[in-house]
Write a protein that holds these residues in place. Structure first.
Motif, short mmCIF file in Angstrom:
data_model
loop_
_atom_site.label_atom_id
_atom_site.label_comp_id
_atom_site.label_asym_id
_atom_site.label_seq_id
_atom_site.Cartn_x
_atom_site.Cartn_y
_atom_site.Cartn_z
N LEU A 66 8.60 -0.95 11.23
CA LEU A 66 7.73 -0.56 10.00
C LEU A 66 6.78 0.75 10.58
CD1 LEU A 66 7.18 -1.43 6.99
CD2 LEU A 66 5.52 -2.44 7.95
N GLN A 67 6.35 0.81 11.10
CA GLN A 67 5.20 2.38 11.72
C GLN A 67 6.46 3.66 11.88
OE1 GLN A 67 3.76 2.57 15.54
NE2 GLN A 67 1.36 3.02 13.72
N ILE A 68 7.33 2.72 13.08
CA ILE A 68 8.45 3.85 12.81
C ILE A 68 9.34 4.60 11.49
CG2 ILE A 68 11.46 4.43 13.74
CD1 ILE A 68 10.18 3.30 15.79
N ARG A 69 9.80 3.54 10.80
CA ARG A 69 9.92 4.05 9.48
C ARG A 69 9.06 4.61 8.54
NH1 ARG A 69 11.74 -1.51 9.51
NH2 ARG A 69 10.19 -2.04 8.38
N MET A 70 7.63 4.77 8.59
CA MET A 70 6.74 4.93 7.81
C MET A 70 7.02 6.47 8.10
SD MET A 70 4.37 2.18 6.55
CE MET A 70 4.30 0.57 5.53
N GLN A 71 6.42 7.16 9.43
CA GLN A 71 6.21 8.33 9.93
C GLN A 71 7.40 8.85 9.72
OE1 GLN A 71 5.14 6.79 14.10
NE2 GLN A 71 3.20 6.71 13.41
N ARG A 126 -4.19 5.72 4.32
CA ARG A 126 -4.49 3.74 3.86
C ARG A 126 -3.61 2.78 4.88
NH1 ARG A 126 -8.65 0.54 5.83
NH2 ARG A 126 -8.25 -1.66 4.81
N ALA A 127 -2.36 3.24 4.57
CA ALA A 127 -0.80 2.37 5.72
C ALA A 127 -1.10 1.86 6.45
CB ALA A 127 0.19 2.13 4.13
N LEU A 128 -0.98 3.87 7.16
CA LEU A 128 -0.70 4.08 8.16
C LEU A 128 -1.87 3.30 9.46
CD1 LEU A 128 1.10 7.29 8.18
CD2 LEU A 128 1.74 5.20 8.70
N GLU A 129 -3.21 3.72 8.82
CA GLU A 129 -4.79 3.09 9.28
C GLU A 129 -4.69 1.39 9.86
OE1 GLU A 129 -9.13 2.82 8.89
OE2 GLU A 129 -7.74 4.24 7.44
N LEU A 165 0.41 -1.41 0.02
CA LEU A 165 0.05 -0.11 0.30
C LEU A 165 0.40 1.21 0.03
CD1 LEU A 165 -2.56 -1.05 2.79
CD2 LEU A 165 -3.57 0.05 0.45
N TRP A 166 2.19 1.72 0.58
CA TRP A 166 2.92 2.31 1.13
C TRP A 166 3.43 2.51 -0.66
CZ3 TRP A 166 3.37 5.79 4.73
CH2 TRP A 166 4.65 6.82 4.35
N GLU A 167 4.05 1.64 -1.07
CA GLU A 167 4.72 1.93 -2.59
C GLU A 167 4.12 2.27 -3.39
OE1 GLU A 167 6.69 -2.37 -3.09
OE2 GLU A 167 7.99 -1.99 -1.46
N GLN A 168 2.21 1.77 -2.82
CA GLN A 168 1.14 2.53 -4.13
C GLN A 168 1.14 4.22 -4.12
OE1 GLN A 168 -1.41 -0.63 -5.00
NE2 GLN A 168 0.03 -2.14 -5.66
N GLY A 169 1.35 4.46 -2.90
CA GLY A 169 0.78 5.67 -2.27
C GLY A 169 0.27 5.82 -1.83
N GLN A 170 -1.12 5.59 -1.46
CA GLN A 170 -1.79 4.80 -0.59
C GLN A 170 -1.24 5.17 1.55
OE1 GLN A 170 -5.03 2.40 -1.50
NE2 GLN A 170 -3.95 1.62 -2.64
N HIS A 171 -0.85 6.43 1.86
CA HIS A 171 0.11 6.54 3.13
C HIS A 171 -0.79 7.10 4.10
CE1 HIS A 171 3.94 7.78 0.29
NE2 HIS A 171 3.31 6.65 0.13
#
Length: 733
Positions: free
Chosen positions: A310-315, A283-286, A275-281
């Motif tokens: 993973l959460q830390i990296r995405m945030q 939705r991915a975090l949720e 999801l993150w790679e597809q730009g749905q940031h």
């Protein structure tokens, strides 16, 4: 049915003649002439295909009428719980013969000959198929197996015969036969080892037919089956799961195989990453928060740890500022050597910023020149678009280097990395310099998912994680370059090693020895030396065999002649690993080369020899054939080096010392230049994309050579071979 049995019986009589009759009756033997059997056991291919397709979920072309993945995961492939009532029951004599065939097929052949009159026709056929396979007659085994399956499709032995037919086909390098009904019966009626054999064969067949999802499904069935799960390879399944780039396919896998441990553990994480790679940031975090709450609820500590990372990296990635690069160095150190390295590093970073502003930085290679028609590109105007700067205005990009002090302390380094990521929102990090702080910084960068390029000499730093890279001298490349030059251009086969007795010297000695052995070369000895050493007589006596034992007659002859024992040079080249010693320490060795008659011996020097003090050292005339390996040559005619040197002289040669650029100046310059090149491109301006861009780099024309990174983040570049000539170093390559 009786006619079918009669036909098969006749076939068995013919086959039995080849296996069990006396040698004088074996002119038509299956073992001697399998082609004869095939000519006399022709089956109607069309009817056989029709019978098989009645039960198969695959079409005649070997493809499914449903999507390949869903066909495999259709309920008809679900593995029912094995029941003792459904197990294939074989007579004790048959089971004993099958086991004997595994150990001794020749003895089993004799036993089958003796017991055949008491066996059922179907058992005789089954045993003969197995025996033919054990005797390496797969073509004949396949013919008999196909006859069995065609004539006795409802016999309880058919699932096992189906497996045996596929064994024969694999031995013949032919595709396996696919039959959904028989495959279901194998999973329901045969022991675990046969079920595993079937699923692995189906998975390999799916991979060969370019159906990766079908292959994955079969491997998941292996894990779902309690009887085969212990032998399945979870890591291989995880690698296949990571290759999926469809959210829908992950949803289907989760629904149909949610009870499998590897699916339950990893698919949520892979789904969020996709999801993150597809730009749905958002939705991915949720979803990640939901999965994390579930992992906490089930007290799965390992999954909690991974999902939190993973959460830390995405945030962190959502807050990254693309034109801000972090730098962590031991800024407050008082160690003279480290202070010098810090100064060199800052000089390189400063030069990179100026070169970027002035448009002097080399550019990343984005296409292979030989693949482009430059004349056509120029006519169409596309060449200008390809070579045009992405930003068009270098000065307009707000590049910032944010410095933090490591204080040479791992715990403080950890805090500074956190600060650079969470507060300064840097897009990448350069540094540190030392091993301990680099390892700590790498662990934190991996946790945050921020690319870090260490300038440490420690080669193992990139192994810490996929976001960690290293750009410094590679001792392995240095050694390989020297050895290949010695072998290819000097036909050297025998080597001696003289090495500094410190960490770097010992490590280079080990690398040289191992690489020489790998190439099939000879090492005739290795001697250490230290900076305090005043005499090298013992070492050179050992090299030249002046200490070799003599016979009494030889000793008497030398006394009569009043002569010393002449040195012997039973080696083609001498490798001297300077370690971190200065030229002043090394030049103690020079006179011995002349005294022991080694002026014309090939002398291989590591990068420590590439020092301009060497050109004016006393006793240098003993170094007639010295070859040095290093990654930077300031006198190179390469345009990148000439541009760099012009900028360096303009910025620093006004200083009274007239100091030349140090190694860390070049590494820092190349590292900062590379990052600025990549971050100028919008699609590289998140941490994951930047990491992938670094890994997929085809080549960056840095001042230390054309460089790229291996898959584990270690730098690779072409080393320079240099030779001292007059008051300069001349490049040999």
């Amino acid at each position: 049915m009786r006619s079918s049995q009669l036909w098969l019986t006749r076939s068995l009589v013919v086959l039995g003649a080849g296996i069990l009759l006396a040698p004088n009756l074996s002119a038509q033997s299956l073992l001697n002439d399998p082609d004869w059997v095939e000519r006399h056991l022709q089956t109607n291919a069309a009817s056989e295909e029709s019978a098989a397709s009645e039960f198969s979920v695959f079409s005649g072309q070997g493809t499914s009428t449903k999507p390949d993945f869903l066909t495999l995961l259709h309920p008809e492939f679900e593995q029912p719980a094995a029941s003792a009532n459904h197990r294939l029951q074989l007579a004790p004599q048959v089971r004993e013969l099958l086991m004997l065939m595994e150990d001794d097929p020749v003895d089993a052949q004799e036993q089958l000959k003796r017991l055949e009159p008491r066996l059922k026709m179907e058992d005789r056929a089954l045993l003969r198929i197995v025996l033919l396979l054990r005797l390496e007659r797969p073509r004949t085994a396949r013919v008999l197996a196909e006859s069995f399956l065609l004539e006795l499709p409802d016999d309880p032995r058919t699932p096992l015969v189906h497996l045996l037919r596929n064994r024969a086909l694999l031995a013949l390098d032919e595709p396996i036969a696919l039959d959904g009904r028989l495959e279901e019966q194998v999973l329901r009626t045969l022991p675990a080892r046969y079920q595993q054999e079937l699923l692995e064969a189906l998975s390999a067949d799916a991979e060969a037919r370019k159906l990766p999802l079908a292959a994955l499904g079969y491997r998941l069935n292996l894990l779902a089956n309690l009887e085969t799960a212990s032998t399945a390879d979870e890591q291989q399944v995880l690698e296949q799961l990571r290759k999926i780039n469809s959210l829908t396919q992950l949803e289907v896998i989760s629904e149909l195989h949610g009870t499998v441990s590897v699916v339950r553990t990893w698919v949520p994480e892979l789904y969020v990453e996709l999801l993150w790679e597809q730009g749905q940031h958002a939705r991915a975090l949720e979803l990640l928060s939901q999965f994390l709450a579930s992992a906490h609820e089930y007290k799965d500590a390992e999954q909690v740890h991974r999902l939190e990372g993973l959460q830390i990296r995405m945030q962190s990635a959502t807050r990254t500022r693309p034109y801000r690069i972090g730098v962590i160095l031991p800024l407050s150190t008082t160690n003279r050597r480290v202070v010098q390295l810090v100064r060199e590093t800052i000089d390189g970073l400063r030069l990179a910023l100026i070169a970027e502003q002035e448009g002097r930085l080399p550019r990343v290679r984005t296409a292979q020149p030989e693949l482009l028609d430059f004349e056509e590109l120029e006519r169409s105007g596309a060449l200008a678009a390809l070579t045009e700067d992405a930003s068009t205005d270098n000065a307009s990009l707000p590049w910032q280097l944010v410095f933090r002090d490591s204080k040479l302390h791992p715990d403080h380094t950890r805090k500074m990395i956190q600060e650079l990521v969470e507060q300064e929102q840097v897009s990448a990090i350069i540094g540190p310099l030392t091993r301990r702080t680099s390892e700590t910084a790498a662990e934190e960068a991996q946790r945050f998912g921020i690319p870090l390029i260490s300038l440490s000499l420690t080669r193992s730093v990139p192994d810490i994680g996929e976001f960690v890279f290293r750009n410094n001298l590679s001792w392995e490349l240095e050694i390989q370059t020297l050895l290949h030059h010695a072998v290819d251009y000097h036909q050297a086969r025998r080597f001696m090693i003289l090495y500094a007795d410190n960490r770097q010297g010992r490590e280079k000695m080990r690398l040289f020895w191992e690489e020489a052995e790998r190439l099939g070369l000879e090492i005739h000895g290795a001697e250490p030396f230290s900076s305090q050493q005043k005499s090298f007589v013992p070492s050179f006596d050992a090299f030249t065999r002046k200490l070799r034992p003599l016979t009494p007659e030889q000793e008497e002859t030398l006394r009569e002649l009043d002569e010393d024992l002449e040195p012997e040079h039973r080696f083609d080249a001498l490798f001297v690993a300077s370690g971190s010693l200065s030229i002043r320490s090394l030049q103690v060795v020079f006179p011995y080369l002349e005294v022991y008659g080694m002026e014309d011996t090939l002398l291989l020097g590591d990068s420590g020899w590439h020092n301009y003090a060497l050109l004016f050292a006393t006793g240098r005339r003993g170094l007639r054939k010295l070859v040095i390996a290093d990654d930077f040559h300031m006198e190179s005619e390469r345009p990148e080096v000439r541009e760099f040197m012009a900028l360096y002289e303009r910025m620093f040669f006004f200083a009274p010392t007239k100091q030349r650029p140090g190694n860390y100046t070049t590494y820092a310059y190349d590292t900062a230049g590379l990052l600025m090149n990549l971050l100028r491109v919008e699609q590289n301006q998140n941490s994951t994309a930047l990491k992938e861009a670094l890994l997929s780099l085809s080549g960056y024309p840095g001042v230390t050579g054309e460089l790229h990174f291996t898959e584990n983040g270690e730098v690779q570049r072409e080393m320079r071979l240099l030779r001292p000539r007059g008051v300069s170093f001349r490049a040999l390559n």
